[in-house]
Scaffold this active site. Structure first.
Site, PDB file in Angstrom:
ATOM      1  N   VAL A   1       0.867  -1.175   0.000  1.00 24.91           N
ATOM      2  CA  VAL A   1       0.000   0.000   0.000  1.00 24.91           C
ATOM      3  C   VAL A   1       0.900   1.219   0.000  1.00 24.91           C
ATOM      4  O   VAL A   1       2.079   1.151   0.319  1.00 24.91           O
ATOM      5  CB  VAL A   1      -0.948   0.028   1.216  1.00 24.91           C
ATOM      6  N   SER A   2       0.322   2.373  -0.334  1.00 26.55           N
ATOM      7  CA  SER A   2       1.139   3.546  -0.605  1.00 26.55           C
ATOM      8  C   SER A   2       1.458   4.410   0.601  1.00 26.55           C
ATOM      9  O   SER A   2       2.422   5.159   0.580  1.00 26.55           O
ATOM     10  CB  SER A   2       0.448   4.419  -1.663  1.00 26.55           C
ATOM     11  N   THR A   3       0.652   4.364   1.655  1.00 29.75           N
ATOM     12  CA  THR A   3       0.880   5.259   2.778  1.00 29.75           C
ATOM     13  C   THR A   3       0.777   4.522   4.101  1.00 29.75           C
ATOM     14  O   THR A   3       0.184   3.453   4.194  1.00 29.75           O
ATOM     15  CB  THR A   3      -0.155   6.407   2.803  1.00 29.75           C
TER      16      THR A   3
END
Length: 224
Positions: free
Chosen positions: A11-13
């Protein structure tokens, strides 16, 4: 004979990582795929990356690929299309020369991801070029870029996600500057003014495309 798998998900964050957004869906896709393989499929480990797609270092992916090599397992990912613009991931997957399977594209192979990697890299370059051209045009028109209050102007609107996105973007840029700042400090440049001068001499622009000052250096140092 068991067919062994090593799962990789990203996931990105950090916010997505804490909330489980995205991770739960990826986990469900992997478990569904393994269930369809029957009792002979065995999941050995799962590696989870919480990283921005803008960054090229993937420590958890490195660990997953090493685990795959050591065990002769197959790397399994939930959605190859979600990572289709991540050139670093795709190139790493191609060069690793390991068996892999994507739940959403089970027929994908090294040739497929090689083509995807080239397209992803080209798209990143085009996006960068368009962004720089747009910023240069705006600056030429005399428009002041950015907001002097940073993300504070978003608070009256209750836009917590936007504020968090601004914070994460600033943190990512600070991390990208970590190596060069450490090199300068190791060479004896330790004051904020000295670091600002050195960064300007190396033509390293600030986040807004300007020149470095002692204050902007200190802001980065505080984030690091």
């Amino acid at each position: 004979m068991f067919r062994r798998f090593i799962a990789y998900r990203r996931v990105s964050t950090e916010q997505q990582g804490r909330s489980g957004l995205g991770l739960e869906a990826q986990e469900a896709a992997v478990q569904g795929f393994l269930a369809a393989q029957g009792s002979q499929a065995k999941l050995l480990a799962t590696y989870t990356e919480i990283e921005s797609g803008k960054r090229d270092d993937r420590p958890e992916l490195t660990k997953a690929l090493e685990h795959v090599r050591l065990t002769g397992a197959t790397l399994i990912i939930a959605k190859l299309d979600r990572l289709s613009r991540d050139a670093h991931f795709l190139l790493g997957l191609q060069k690793a020369e390991v068996d892999f399977v994507a739940c959403d594209m089970p027929s994908a192979d090294r040739f497929t991801v090689g083509i995807m990697a080239m397209l992803a890299q080209k798209e990143r370059e085009l996006i960068s070029e368009r962004t720089k051209a747009a910023l240069a045009a705006a600056k030429a028109r005399g428009r002041r870029l950015g907001n002097p209050n940073g993300a504070a102007h978003l608070r009256p609107y209750g836009n917590a996600r936007a504020i968090e996105a601004v914070r994460l973007d600033a943190q990512e840029r600070a991390e990208r500057l970590r190596r060069i700042i450490n090199e300068l400090r190791s060479s004896g440049v330790t004051s904020a003014n000295g670091l600002a001068k050195a960064l300007n001499e190396r033509h390293v622009a600030t986040a807004r495309g300007g020149t470095w000052t002692a204050r902007s250096v200190l802001n980065v140092m505080e984030r690091l």
